[in-house]
Structures are given as structure tokens and as C-alpha cells.
Design an enzyme around this catalytic site. Structure first.
Site, PDB file in Angstrom:
ATOM      1  CD  GLU A 188      -2.977  -1.196   0.380  1.00  9.77           C
ATOM      2  OE1 GLU A 188      -3.082  -0.240  -0.427  1.00  9.77           O
ATOM      3  OE2 GLU A 188      -3.798  -2.127   0.413  1.00  9.77           O
ATOM      4  CB  CYS A 219      -2.180   6.607   1.584  1.00  8.97           C
ATOM      5  SG  CYS A 219      -3.444   5.630   2.400  1.00  8.97           S
TER       6      CYS A 219
END
Length: 514
Positions: free
Chosen positions: A267, A301
Site C-alpha cells: 500500500e 495516503c
């Protein structure tokens, strides 16, 4: 700052004044890899000192996790789910205390910190139900008197490497699913947020107390720097390494794990965009833009980095955003009413200022914000007013993710152009479009539309629910965590064929007689 030496969710401070660098099951130990000063981004003050684990302690933790896995995989999955249910109940009772550490270490405002801990609770609920649904398939076979099926078995001990910005939730995405799937977990948290990791470990131990089926080293924490992450990536006893962080970090982890033919769950960077069309509900869009761009001080993110706006409404939306940004309260995240807390550290400030300085050379201009806030905020912290800037679609800055509250406004002429601009970056995590036109909405979600792992209509890019798989494409790494069928990452598939007849026919009609 509060005194943390007796915080109910932290282990006892050792005689040398340091918190342990490794906590394997119920055994905590001082690290032999040096010490870490844990500083709060709120005011730069030292919260605690943690002794870092060394390579030997990391290797020992992995060995203990392997032994724990061998016992845990034999426990029926619904029983494993019962442990996770107990973990969820402990977290419910400890929610405020854990959230306090999230605020102190990561700088999140109180509501966001509480929301992150709630995400752990929600994930526990999801995983408990999942523990009775780890199902395979039965497939039709061409051979009479045979049955063909697949099973999903526990994979092994899982290495988890997490970033500072979600010091609880991202580990929970991995750990709670891994546990119900029959795996043990070794966690290397960000060196910026080890206290949250130690608190999570304590919660797991509280839940496991009096639960005889749980092996001691089912959950482990190893605190340290890059060398600890490197050790996890390189160890063949960890069949899966889940890593969250920057793209360069992910590339290094991926290479090391691939060389030993292990699995990676990555990720990585976001650089997320939202398209605003002429038919959009601008009041609705404004709320989504502001939260996505400035929540967690732009350090998610999934934070909004690029706002792609139809040229006919760009000036109108810019004016509305200037007004909204001017009303944002920047300050101490512990204070009621604060919406934007501090940057995590000097590197984030420097990156933001460097990006702003490049604007004129790339045909852009700063609209508002970007200055440091010093009045009414704790001394020693790095507080910044969220920034808006205009950029043309071909500006190199749009290719880069600046992990700070800096939002670029980019004009477009037609919807096909908007999708092209949207997809013309290396990253592919989260995306959104605001439109009342069903055709535009469906085009955005189609195969030729957004190339991201998350694509939304009339909601923002951040704030994903745990029920859907989380992750992205391209430089984001391709990983999927949390909901949907992300549980399959933590298991291995076995295809089985059972012959219950008296003949041995071969597949594809092959004859092999002698």
C-alpha cells in the site's frame, strides 16, 4: 504533555527509563539496537524513549511467531474469531485511551483519532463474521465418481510494516484478518509511532488472557528502524509481508521478498484526484474537497492532491475554496474545534515549501495558504495553513505526491480530457468524480475511466469503509486490505480431487494402459 510512564495501555518502563523494543506475546524485552526518542508533532517534545530491537531480536520474534502459527492453524476458525471478538471488546473499552496516543504521536485531531480506533473495532466485527465464511468452491469434474473442490488454509506468520499516519488501523486491517485466517503476526511499526503499537499489543494481550487456545507469540511487536523492516522482508519464514509507506520503500521491499519468492501486499503512494463537472452539486463537492485535502493535515495516503475542474466553473470553485480554507482552524489537535493539526515533522514542511517554490516555473501560482502558523499553536510543532495552487495539466509537479496539505487546481475542457489528466500519473490509489450526469458517472467507473483501485461518485477520495477492499494500482503497489475478499491474501489455496468410485479415468480423456 501528559505523563505517559503509567499510561494504562503501555508496558512498564524499564529500570533504564526506556520502553521495550520488542514485545513477543506476553514477553517484553529491552532492545539491543539503540534507542528511539518518540517526539510528539504537537510540540516536538519527547513523549517517551523506546529501546529498538536488533536483528537478533527480530529473528527470534519471527521464530516464535512461526511456532505460534503451527499451533494456531489447528484451532477452528470460529474459535479464532472468538478471540478477535474479545479483542474488539477490549478496544471498545479502551477506545479513548488508545485514541489519546494516536493524537499525541501522529498529531491527529481527536475526532480523527477516535475514528481510527473505531475502524479497528469495525474490522474486528467484520473478521468475526468472516471466521465462519472462509469458504472455497466445489467445481464440476469431467470424471465420473470424482469430486473436485478447493480449500483455503492458513498461510503462515505474516510480517506487517506500517506508516505513521494510520498507526492503528492499517495494522488492524492485516492483523485481525490474519488471526481469523489462522496466521500469527510480527509487526514493525513506524519509528514515529511505536507507542500506538505497544498499546495495540497490550489490547491483544488483554483479550488473550484466559483464552487457552491463543499461543503466546500470536502477536508480536518489534520496534526499530529500516534494518528491522529489511529483516522482515528477507526472512523466508514469513510467507507474506504487508508494507505500507512510500513508493521507494515499497520497491525495496518488493525486490527483497520477490527474490525469495515470497508474497508482498503493498500500500504505497496516492496522488489522488477528483473531477468536478459542470453539473456537480458544488456545495456537496466543497465539503468533500476540504475534508479530503486537509484531513490529517493532508497526510493520508488517500488525501486529495489534484482537483480537476471544468474550466467553466473553476473560478467559482476557487473562490469557494478560498473562503472555506480561510475559516479552517489550524492548531493543537487536542483542542475542540481544531480541524488541521501539525505536520509530522520537518521533512513534510520542507517538501511542501519546495513544491510551492516550483509553481511559477511550471506555469502555476499559489492561490492561498502555505505559510507556517505560529500564533495560538504549541511552540515546537510544525503547523501550516493548507494551500491551494493552480497548475496546468502538463506540469511535472502533478506527477509527484507531496505528503502535506497542498491541493492543485487543474482546468479541463471536456470529460474525456478530464479522465486523461486524471490517469496521467504513476500512482493509482483513490479517485472521485462529482457529477449529476449518469453517463459521466458510469464513464468514470468503467474500464476506460479511473485507473485507481478506489473510484467514487459524489463522495471524496478519503474515508473508505472497511467493508470494501482497500488498495490501488500502478505505483500504489496493487495490494488489497480490509474488506471484500482481501482475506485471501492471508491464506493458501489447495485444489482437491477425491475419487470415490472404482475406476481411474484420466483428465482430458487420456488413456494410459499397459
Amino acid at each position: 504533555m501528559p505523563e505517559l510512564s503509567d499510561h494504562p495501555m503501555l508496558p512498564a518502563v524499564a529500570a533504564d527509563g526506556f520502553l521495550p523494543g520488542s514485545w513477543v506475546g506476553a514477553r517484553s524485552a529491552p532492545g539491543a539496537g539503540g534507542q528511539l526518542d518518540v517526539c510528539s508533532p504537537i510540540d516536538g517534545q519527547v513523549l517517551a524513549r523506546v529501546s529498538a530491537a536488533d536483528a537478533g531480536q527480530t529473528a527470534a520474534a519471527i521464530g516464535d511467531a512461526r511456532d505460534a502459527f503451527r499451533a494456531w492453524r489447528e484451532v477452528p476458525a470460529p474459535v479464532r474469531g472468538e478471540l478477535v471478538r474479545r479483542i474488539g471488546n477490549v478496544v471498545r473499552a479502551r477506545k479513548a485511551e488508545i485514541a489519546e496516543l494516536v493524537t499525541l504521536e501522529a498529531g491527529k485531531i481527536r475526532e480523527e483519532a477516535l475514528g481510527e480506533v473505531q475502524e479497528w473495532i469495525d474490522l474486528c466485527d467484520f473478521a468475526v463474521g468472516l471466521s465462519r465464511q472462509l469458504h472455497g468452491l466445489t467445481m464440476a469434474t469431467e470424471r465420473p465418481g470424482h469430486r473436485m473442490m478447493e480449500q483455503w488454509h492458513p498461510l503462515g506468520p505474516v510480517g506487517v510494516i506500517t506508516a505513521f499516519n494510520f498507526p492503528v488501523a492499517v495494522w488492524a486491517w492485516n492483523a485481525m484478518l490474519a488471526m481469523v485466517c489462522g496466521d500469527s503476526v510480527v509487526w514493525k511499526p513506524s519509528e514515529k509511532t511505536p507507542l500506538c503499537a505497544l498499546a495495540c499489543q497490550r489490547a491483544v494481550l488483554e483479550a488473550a488472557a484466559g483464552f487457552p487456545d491463543a499461543p503466546e507469540a500470536l502477536s508480536s511487536v518489534v520496534v526499530g528502524g529500516v534494518e528491522v523492516g529489511q529483516a522482515l522482508a528477507a526472512d523466508t519464514r514469513l510467507p507474506l509481508v504487508s508494507a505500507t509507506g512510500s513508493v521507494p520503500m515499497g520497491r525495496r521491499v518488493a525486490v527483497v521478498v520477490a527474490e525469495r519468492l515470497g508474497r508482498c501486499l503493498l500500500e504505497l503512494g496516492g496522488n489522488n484526484a477528483m473531477v468536478i463537472t459542470p453539473s456537480a452539486d458544488l456545495a456537496l463537492a466543497l465539503r468533500a474537497i476540504v475534508f479530503a485535502a486537509v484531513g490529517t493535515a493532508g497526510q493520508r495516503c488517500t488525501s486529495l492532491r489534484r482537483l480537476i475542474v471544468h474550466e467553466s466553473i473553476l473560478d467559482q470553485l476557487e473562490a469557494a475554496l478560498r473562503g472555506a480554507y480561510g475559516s479552517l482552524r489550524v492548531g493543537d489537535p487536542r483542542e475542540p474545534g481544531t480541524l488541521v493539526g501539525p505536520l509530522i515533522g520537518a521533512a513534510a514542511w520542507d517538501a511542501m515549501q519546495a513544491a510551492i517554490a516550483r509553481l511559477p516555473a511550471e506555469g502555476g501560482r499559489l492561490v492561498c495558504g502555505g505559510e507556517r502558523v505560529t500564533d495560538g499553536v504549541p511552540a515546537g510543532g510544525l503547523y501550516v495553513r493548507p494551500a491551494l495552487a493552480r497548475l496546468p495539466a502538463d506540469a511535472p509537479l502533478l506527477q509527484e505526491e507531496t505528503f502535506a496539505p497542498l491541493l492543485y487546481l487543474v482546468p479541463y475542457a471536456d470529460f474525456g480530457d478530464a479522465i486523461r489528466i486524471h490517469n496521467a500519473v504513476p500512482q493509482g490509489l483513490s479517485s472521485a468524480v462529482f457529477t449529476r450526469d449518469v453517463g459521466e458517472a458510469e464513464r468514470f467507473l468503467a474500464a476506460s475511466g479511473s485507473d485507481c483501485g478506489i473510484a467514487n461518485v459524489n463522495i471524496g477520495t478519503s474515508g473508505a469503509e472497511i467493508g470494501g477492499a482497500f488498495g490501488g494500482e500502478k505505483d500504489t503497489g496493487g495490494g488489497r486490505e480490509s474488506g471484500s475478499d482481501a482475506w485471501k491474501n492471508y491464506m493458501r489455496r489447495a485444489t482437491n480431487t477425491v475419487n470415490y468410485g472404482g475406476e481411474l479415468p484420466l483428465a482430458q480423456g487420456i488413456r494410459f494402459d499397459w
